[in-house]
Every structure is written in C-alpha cells, then in structure tokens.
Design an enzyme around this catalytic site. Structure first.
Site, PDB file in Angstrom:
ATOM      1  N   GLU A   1       0.868  -1.019  -0.046  1.00 21.07           N
ATOM      2  CA  GLU A   1      -0.022   0.008   0.083  1.00 21.07           C
ATOM      3  C   GLU A   1       0.978   1.105   0.026  1.00 21.07           C
ATOM      4  OE1 GLU A   1      -1.385   3.141   1.572  1.00 21.07           O
ATOM      5  OE2 GLU A   1      -2.263   1.784   3.349  1.00 21.07           O
TER       6      GLU A   1
ATOM      7  N   CYS B   1      -1.456   9.143   2.931  1.00 21.28           N
ATOM      8  CA  CYS B   1      -1.170   8.662   1.668  1.00 21.28           C
ATOM      9  C   CYS B   1      -2.622   8.513   0.699  1.00 21.28           C
ATOM     10  CB  CYS B   1      -0.537   6.839   1.579  1.00 21.28           C
ATOM     11  SG  CYS B   1      -1.318   5.935   3.161  1.00 21.28           S
TER      12      CYS B   1
END
Lengths: 676, 676
Positions: B258, B297
């Site tokens: 991720e 993120c």
C-alpha cells in the site's frame, strides 16, 4: 508434404514471422510438423491495439453479452474438434488425453458462459457484497464493486494443454472484459494456433479482443503497465524470471502464476488393503502417472501410505502399471502416448536419476521402453516409473524435484499428523488427494494441509463413481496453489473472473450509489406514484418504482385462524403465558408467515399483467414481533432487474414491512418474473 | 530527563537492542525523545517462534474467540489513550490528527471484532460460497473454504499512523489466525511500542501471536517461506525493494503493498461556484492538505476543476488556506502541526521545487513559515502549499511526484472524459473523490476510473454531513489501490481477513464435505429418528438431525380460503383461464406463502421447547407449481449452528418441500433461535 508455418494473429491480421523460424517436431515421429516465429511482431503495437481497440470494445458489452460470445466460441471448437484431435496426436496425446484438452477446453468455455449468465448481472459493473453501513442516518453508504481492468491480459500457457490451457485463462479474461494476448508454448503451438483460428473465424470476437503470438514475446514485458495482468502456467524457473521482470515489479502488474508442484496423495490410516479406498488409491495413482504421460501439473508425484502398507501398495501399483501399453497415441491399444518431445523425455530421465539418489526405482526402466506402432520413434517415449523412498523425512529431492512425466514416488508415513506434515513438505501444491471413508480424518487433513494446497479431493466409496479425479481442475473450482505452486489462482467460476477486474469501494449518498450500480439502495429516492409497479412491463419498470400500501391490523382472531388453518399452533402464537416467558416476545405474536401473507395481500395487484410469478424470496428477517392489534403496512420497491430471455426477466424487489409505530417488522427481497 | 530506550518484543520477552542505538527526535522540539535498535535480535528465531508457538495457538481459537480478543485489545487502548495522545504530540500530530491514529486504531479493532462475530463462523474454517454441483447424481460435490495460512504476517508500517497503521493490519491478521511481527517506521516507533505494550499487558494475546521489532529487520526476509504474508505500507521505492527480495519472489510470499499515490479529486462539471458541491470541494481539498500536515497516503494531491472555474477555485482555496494556523500541536489554536521530522520537511520542500517546474505556487511559502508555540522549532514545520498547473496534459511530474506534506496542485479539465483521463494519469491510486449531484456523472466516473482507484467517494449535498471524507479509510471498506498505489488491498471487513488465509477447493462426498466444514450439505446422511429436532437444545442438536413430515393435500378450497383471508387474490390462484395463459402455470396454483405456511404447520412442534423463534429465511425458491389436489411434505434438516451468547444460538435448517411425485416444490434455509 509442405510443413505449415504458424502465424501470429496481431493487430487484426494474421502475420507470419519475418525469419527466425523454429522447427516443431512431432512427439511421435520426430518429424517437423510446423515452423514458427514471432520475429517482426511490434509488441508495443500489439499491447496498444488490445488496450485501445479490444478493451473499449469488450467493456461496452455486458457480462451476459460476453458470456454469449464464450458459448459461440465453445460451439465452434466443438464443431471442429476432429481437426484438433488430429493435430493433438502429434503432441503425443492419446484420444483420451486429447479429450481433456480439446473437449475439456470447450467445456470450460461453456461452463464459464453459463456461470456468467447465471451469476453475473446484465451490466458492466459487478456488485461485491451488500451495501455497508457507514453512517448513522444512512445518508452516506458504502458499496464494493468490480470493474474491468483497463489493460491487457497476457496469457502464457504451458505445452501440455495447448487448447484447455489457453481457454481456462481466456474464458475468464474475456468474461471480465479484458482483451487477451495468447502466447502458447512453442512445442505445441500448432494446436493452439488452430484453436485460435477457429475462434477468430466465428467473427464473434470484438476486434482486438484476442491476439496470438506464436514465438518469443520479444520486448512485450517492457511495455506492461499497472492495469495489465500476466497469467502464466509453466515451470517455476520461467515464472520466477517473468515475475522478477523490472517492469512487472515497478508497475505492480498483477501476476498470476500456476507452476508445477509436488502434489501428494494420502492413503488414509483407515484404508486397509481390504477397503474400497485402497483400490481406489491404487487406481488413481496409476491413472495420474499415465494420463497425458504424466505431463500434468496436477499429477500425483508423492504417494503416501501407512508404513505397514508399503509392500502391499507397491505390489498393487506394480501389478496395475504392468498393464500399461505405450506407443503411437493414434492407436487405440496405446494406453499411454509420448512425452511432448525428445528433449522433454531427456529431462525427465535426468530428474528420475536425481530422485533415484534418495529412492529406488521399483517399476519401469529409464533406459528402454517397449513401444507399439510403426510410426513411433522411441526418442520421446518413456515407461511409467515408480520410485520407492522409505525415509521421506531424510529425503529432500522427492519433495522438491519434479520429473514432469509418468513418474511418482511411494513413501510411508507413521500416523495422520506425520502424513499431513509430509504432504506439506511440498511447500505448496495445486492439489492433494486423500483416500478415506472417515470425515473426521478428512477434516484433520484440511486443517493441517489446507493452507498448502489449492485443492483437496477426498475420494471414497461414496463418491468414487462420480469423482472427476485427483488431476482434473474444474471450471467451477479454483485452480492454483500457494508457495511452490506459484501462489496464483484461476477458474472457480466468477472467482476467476475477478482476477481480471479491479475491486473498488464506493462511497456516497444512496441515490448516487443506486445510479452507479443500477441497483436501488435503501435510502435512495422512490417513485410511489401511479401506476401500481405490477402494471409495468420489465422494460418500462424503473428502479425505485414503489408501492406504499395501506395498513392492515392483525387481530387475535387472525392469528388463531391462521394457526388452525395452517396447523402452525406454535405456543408463541397460542399461549399468552408461555409466549411471555420467551425472551423475544411480549406475549402472543403473529406468525412470521402470517405477516408475509398479509403483506402480499396488501401489495398484490390481482389482475393479469406483466408480473408472471413470485419465484422466491431472499434475506428475510423478522425484526419486531407483531402483537394482536398491531397494524402493518408495506413498502415494495423495484431494486434490480435481470433479463432472462426475450420473453421475461427477473425483478428483485426490496420489501419493508413496518408497524403502526414505524418500527421495522420484516425485511426481505421478493423475486418476481416479469414479462418483457 | 532520561531518554527511554525502546524495546523489541520478541520470543515472548522484551529485548533491548545490543548497541547501534538510533536517536528519534521530537517533530516539535527536535530533541531526542527515544532511542531504538533491533541489533542482536535473532530474526530466524522470531519467525520460528511465530510459526511454531503463535500460529498453532491462534489456529486453535475460533474466529469468534479471536474476535473477542480484538475487542479486549481495543478496550485496553481506549482506556490508555491519553498516554498515547501525549506521545502522539511529539510526532507533530494535533489532537485531531492523533484521534485518527489512536481512536481510529481502536475503532478498527472494534469494527473487525464485530464483523468477525457477525460474519464469520464460530469455527476455524471459513466457507466460501455455496457448494458447487460437479456431479449428476450429487454423490460428489465441491466446496470452497478458507483456512489460516501457516506462516507469519510481517506487518511493516509507515511513520504517519503509528497506531492505526499497525492495527488495521494486525486486526485482520489475528482474526485470520496468523501470528504477526510488527515493524514500525523508526521516526514514530515510540508510539507503536507504547501501543504494543498496552496490548501485550492485557494478557489476552496467545504466546507468540504478536512480536515487535523496533529497528531494522536484519535478515528476516532471508527466512521467509511461501506461507508468509508481508503487508507493507510506505514509499514505492521501499516497496519495490522489498517485493524484489529474491526470497519473496522465489517462495511466492504473498506481498501486500500500500503505497503513496497521486490521489485526485474532481469538481464535477455540474458543480458551479453557486452549488453546495463547490463549497464542499474547497473544504475537502483544504482539509486533506492540512490534516496530519498532509502526511496521508490518501491525501488529495491533484485537484481538477472545470477550466472555467480555475480562478474561482484558486481564490476560494487560498481564502480558506490563509486561515490555517501552524504550530505546536499541543496547542489548541494550532490547526496544523509539524511534519514528522526535519528530514521529511526538507524532502517535501525539494519535491515542491520539482513540481514548481511545471506548476506555480499560488499559496504558501517553502522558505519560511509562521509557527505558534514556544516549544516549536521551525525545522519540521512547513506552510500548506497550493500549486496551480494550467497544462495538466503537458505536465508530467504533477502526476508522478508526491510531496508527502501539505501540498496539492490545482488543475483544469475540459470535459468529464478529460477529467477522468487526467485522474487515471496517476496510474493507480488509493482513492479519488468526485463532487457532483448527478448520479449519471458518478457512474461515468466509476466506469472510466474504477479500474485505477481502490476507493471512489462521491460527495454532494445529500451525504456531506455524514461523509467520512476523501482521506479516511474505513474498516468495512477495502483500502489499497492498483498500479502506483501498490496493487494491494487491506481491510474491507472479512475481505481483509482473507488475505491472511488460503482458499482451497474441496471435493468429496456430501458426507465428507459436511464433516469438514461443519455444515450439513444436501446429499449427506440425515438422522430422522426421534425425538423431533425442535426438542433438542442448541448444544444437543447434531447437524443432519431431520424431520420428515407426513403429506398434506392442498385443495382448491384451501387456495380460495387463503386468498380471501390474506387478500392475495392474484389471478394465478383465482382464475383458471388466466392462470393457464401464464407461461409458468398449468392452471390455478397454490400461493407460495400458502405452501410456506402449510410447511410450517407440518414441521412445527407446538409446545414450549428449545426453539425460541423463527427469525428469518434465506434463499427461498419456488420450483414446481402446486395445483389443487397436489400434496406436499417437508424435510427439515439441521444445517449449521452459530452460538450468539450464553443463552441462545442461531440454527440454520435446510428445508425441502416436495410434492406427491417427489418433485421439488420449494427449497429454503429456515433460521431459528435456540436455547443453549
């Protein structure tokens, strides 16, 4: 006879490689049966063509439209199967081996087509699961969906199943809406090319949906992007090379690997020599050794039996193996054909020699083989070879080295835990089998070995007759395995389709989510105006169309009457004191089925019309008990639609039954069949 | 004040690194707040401990037992949250930022615990889908299941959410039955260490289920096997390095990445400056820039607006950004805190300079920043920086370079297709948002961009109040994204649990499959002897326990009576000629609900007993119409059980209604609540 030159099918036309032709030899005669090359193919152009022509065309079709294409491709292959069988013989395959490949391939297309129509919507978005509650008031909801990836499916196949190997990947990729580039193994590319030709000639595939590369893939990998999927079947070493490609790693290309593995079979501790399971085990090991001359990534490489049964098992296996005739696969008498090539045969002999360092050969001969049929040259033929290793914990290679031919090693185990631990020493495989009549043993095996195996088949007297066997992947079951087997997964019906799609979590208002997924979501707008929704034909009915009924009071007389009429005199409906003592009820309550029946009476529109039948009901939950004197009313809303054929289609209705306080009484999906 | 030395928690004890201590500086003051090292840790020993101690212990617990552990861990963290908040300030986080991390982390544990109890069985095997039909006679069936992987979950977290980042991974791994090794980012490892300490101190985690490495992972990767899972959150470059590790590639280690991505937000073409969506967009972009000082993120890095609205959007963003106060996150007045370190701040400044080659800075200053609070040293602080790029197709870096701080770039689009294509130029991201009130626009976005984004949030006036926002992953929704975002997927309720399990296709007789999965499968043996199954308590009731009822004939009078009683006078029940004209019916037929009600009348056992309530029904299908004069009978079999609490549990019954010819009339699952 002129040797045919195989052609690539790229950018909408057949293209002969510009030089660099490679000879492909018949497994049977050793003579050249085809030449092939992909020299001169513009691989970036091939990818771009798939992405810009094939992808958009496929994504415009619904799952059902794609499923009908698969059906037509399957038909075309079935119609021309004899042409394919003829070519198949040259790969060393008997008629039975060819059946797995050719008719098994067509069957996979048929099966995926059927799954696509039954389990996927007639739309381009696949809903994944129920809406998720992510807000208190319900104005903001979550919904997972799958959409087609916008890249290319690069399908790289092994030599052993040149038709099935392509179609098991292609069926799921096309159904998912992804264009494919097929790259067969060179040794048997002529059979794949013939099958691709049959499919292209149907005219049913959208331009750019299917391309074929017969030869090296050149610089294709250098142009992969994050939307692409590579699906590979073959050796672990090639898989490692490809998945280590810098582009695959840097772009996050999805890589599905299905590798050869050291599949195990366990004769259960309950299965003595006098049991049907013992015989079934012997038959299966021999079958797996000899079908396709053992060139199956699912074949049994390691056969484990209770230590006390080693000799009995060895004797039984040898007796059965000795009946295997080997030779020209075109001959009916030949039970086993050739390996795919002399080179492959040489490799298998070398691997057997490696294994023989830890195990001894108890059946077969790696130096010589008796072959029937005048055409057959011996170079690619080998006899089945059974090894025996009495110290499976001391041995290492038997758990690591795969001789990709008619080769298996017999080994002892002490007890079931030992057998499971030995099976797991393969470090991941495509399939394992267990022969037991004891369900508890089967459960123990699944708990101990499930994590190491993509498929576990339990064979016993009850299922043997219908069992499809240890080595047969089925379209409706996943095929693949962890660790040494590559970590990939294919097939499994709709599961296999999802590998070519992207899952996305959607969030938004119920109205927006309903519009996106074309399924009405609770909280979204409804249209409760005239006419009654049952007056609208399938095509006219818009999602959200609703009827809100008048209320109806449920009396104690209703409950008593219903109880005596139906025979359902459960105490919660009949006995106030007993009902009160129940933790869920305030006293006597109405039957759930009475609520359902009255609800139908409230929303039904009796005269003939587009609604043809109520064919079912899903997810019914009774939420609040209904006491005598309570009144119920119903909201019924068109939730989703699915065309079944030109005459009618399925309509799913969201139904909510509430009481006079507005509390939810029952909630369910009602299913009707509506005229188009 | 003594600076604490962080400890590793390995092989069942706290272990201080042997030398090689690294200083960790406060983001606010620059002073050393902790020292850390993992030197001397035996990484192979850590892996072995997890595999041989933690794994077996966790796999002995059912999903429900594991879920209850998660709940207790959540409670413990919630109880000690103030200690964590104190540490959190030193990472540069405001109270609000810390809330996301600490209470968001505990919330994730609570949520997964709840999902685990509601959606997973009280067993160790998870059934995946319905049994698959793979034989004609039904003596051989298929069933997919998930079992726990036998390896270790290596959880590598980013610096920005030292608590949540660990818990979103840990919750799913533990629920799946996999032991975990947590490796936090060094910059904020002191907060993770504190959270781990709280969890260990609960005593609720089985020995070996959780280990912590505060520092380098040494040679840990060299000892990974195919059963392991690495779940990584962090930069693309570190992810690439780790997933390229030879051992990861050769063993087929499952790798979930991720990564940061260039997340986009689109102001819909319908959302003019006078719409609520315009204001919501402005607010959300500013919120995403400033929460956690933009170190998320999921933050919005690229903001797209209709070309005509560029100036309006710029002005509105600047106005809002100018209100952001920056400074010591311990102060209530500080709307935005520090970046995690001076080094991070330097990196962000450099990235902004790169972007400024293609875009111009319209708000903020990379050279200087005004900071409130006496403690705050300026080194790790930066003001929010808005860039504007008027040629997004000519630009490249704005779609590729991520400044991991309070930085975003405003860009114009021509029309919706152009906006989608620009969003997709990010080549894969964790999330995108769209601000539109038009569901058709939303659907177009999902079709065009779904494949590129792990989450798509559509925000408008209807859901804004309850929206959790562009940048918030939720435990029940998947988190991850294709391509640049890493190709991984986490969370999503049970979906996230499956990443730590292995799917296996089982094949065998219905009896064997039923035993393995502890769910009675059609075709398996039944016990129809006394007593009536409704006489058995939850604990006494064995799966397969059955009642086969006597038949009951349904008369025309029954149908008429039921119709008038319930009000369901649908023509198929009342009008012979009209019913005959219906494609599904031979003439007048019984109501589906009449069949259900009579079936209940046949199988019910009226007196008080262990069955407390019928709480629902699943998968009801009406299969053959029932004509007047037909008789029906019922087979009802205990299919599966799930304990709800100490007083009662759910029992699922397989029900089959057949007619006098043995044809199937109706099939469904009946759900009852039974006393323990």
């Amino acid at each position: 006879m002129t040797v045919p030159i195989l052609k690539n099918y790229v950018q909408g036309k057949w293209f002969e490689g510009r030089g660099g032709l490679v000879d492909i030899a018949s497994a049977v005669t050793g003579e050249t049966v085809a030449k092939t090359s992909s020299a001169g193919v513009d691989f970036k152009g091939v990818l771009d063509y798939a992405r810009h022509v094939g992808g958009p065309a496929l994504r415009k079709l619904t799952f059902h439209e794609r499923a009908y294409i698969l059906k037509d491709l399957a038909k075309a292959i079935t119609d021309k199967k004899e042409d394919l069988y003829k070519l198949s013989t040259e790969t060393g395959a008997t008629r039975k081996d060819g059946w797995i490949d050719i008719e098994g391939g067509a069957g996979t297309l048929y099966s995926m087509s059927s799954k696509g129509r039954r389990e996927l919507p007639d739309d381009v978005i696949l809903i994944d699961g129920a809406p998720e509650t992510i807000s208190r008031e319900g104005t903001f909801v979550g919904q997972h969906v799958y959409t087609s990836r916008h890249g290319v499916a690069v399908l790289i196949d092994a030599f052993n199943f040149p038709v099935w190997g392509m179609l098991e990947k292609l069926s799921t990729a096309l159904l998912a809406g992804m264009p494919a580039i097929v790259k067969p193994a060179t040794q048997t590319a002529y059979l794949t090319e013939a099958a691709v030709r049959i499919m292209i000639e149907t005219g049913r595939l959208p331009e750019g949906a299917l391309q074929l590369v017969v030869g090296s893939v050149g610089d294709l990998f250098d142009h992969l992007i994050g939307q692409d999927v590579v699906s590979f079947t073959g050796s672990a070493s090639t898989a490692l090379k490809l998945k280590s490609h810098p582009r695959v790693l840097s772009e996050g290309v999805r890589f599905i690997a299905e590798q050869d593995s050291l599949n195990a079979s366990i004769l259960g501790p309950d299965a003595g020599p006098d049991t049907p399971e013992f015989d079934l085990f012997i038959k299966e090991v021999v079958r797996e050794m000899t079908v396709k001359a053992g060139q199956k990534c699912t074949a049994i490489r390691r056969a484990f039996v209770p230590a006390a049964l080693m000799d009995a098992a060895e004797a039984a296996l040898k007796a059965r193996l000795s009946k295997i005739t080997i030779g020209d696969p075109a001959l009916e008498d030949a039970r086993m054909g050739a390996l795919v090539s002399a080179a492959q045969c040489k490799d298998v002999r070398e691997k057997i020699r490696e294994l023989a360092g830890e195990a001894r050969i108890v059946h077969g001969d790696i130096e010589d083989v008796e072959v029937i049929g005048a055409r057959a040259k011996k170079d690619a033929f080998i006899s089945p070879v059974l090894l025996r290793c009495d110290d499976p914990w001391g041995a290492k290679k038997v758990h690591e080295v795969e001789a990709f031919g008619p080769v298996s090693t017999l080994m002892p185990y002490r007890d079931l835990d030992d057998a499971i631990a030995l099976a797991d020493r393969g470090e991941g495989s495509l399939v394992m089998s267990v022969f037991t009549y004891d369900g508890d043993i089967a459960r123990q095996v699944v708990l101990g070995a499930g994590a190491f195996h993509g498929r576990i088949i339990v064979i016993n007297r009850d299922c043997a007759k219908e069992s499809t066997g240890h080595g047969s992947p089925l379209p409706v079951l996943v095929h693949g395995g962890p660790g040494r087997a590559g970590g990939g997964e294919e097939l499994g019906g709709v599961r296999g389709v999802k590998h070519y799609m992207q899952r996305t979590a959607l969030q938004g208002s119920p109205d927006v989510i309903s519009k996106i997924v074309r399924s009405w979501t609770r909280g979204a707008k409804t249209d409760a105006g005239a006419p009654h929704p049952f007056r609208l034909k399938f095509g006219e009915l818009e999602l959200g169309k609703t009827i809100e009924t008048a209320p109806r009071t449920i009396t104690l007389e209703d409950i008593e009457h219903f109880a005596h009429f139906t025979g359902d005199t459960f105490y919660a409906h009949m006995d106030e004191a007993a009902a009160k003592a129940n933790p869920f009820f305030p006293g006597r309550v109405a039957h759930g089925y009475l609520i359902l029946s009255f609800a139908a009476g409230l929303f039904v529109d009796p005269a003939p019309g587009p609604v043809l039948a109520n064919y079912g009901l899903d997810d019914l939950r009774f939420l609040t008990p209904v006491s005598p004197g309570d009144s119920i009313k119903v909201r019924l809303t068109a939730k989703s639609k699915k065309k079944r054929n030109d005459d009618y289609g399925e309509v799913r209705w969201d139904v909510s039954v509430t009481n006079q306080k507005g509390e939810p009484v029952a909630s369910y999906d009602l299913l009707t069949m509506n005229a188009i």
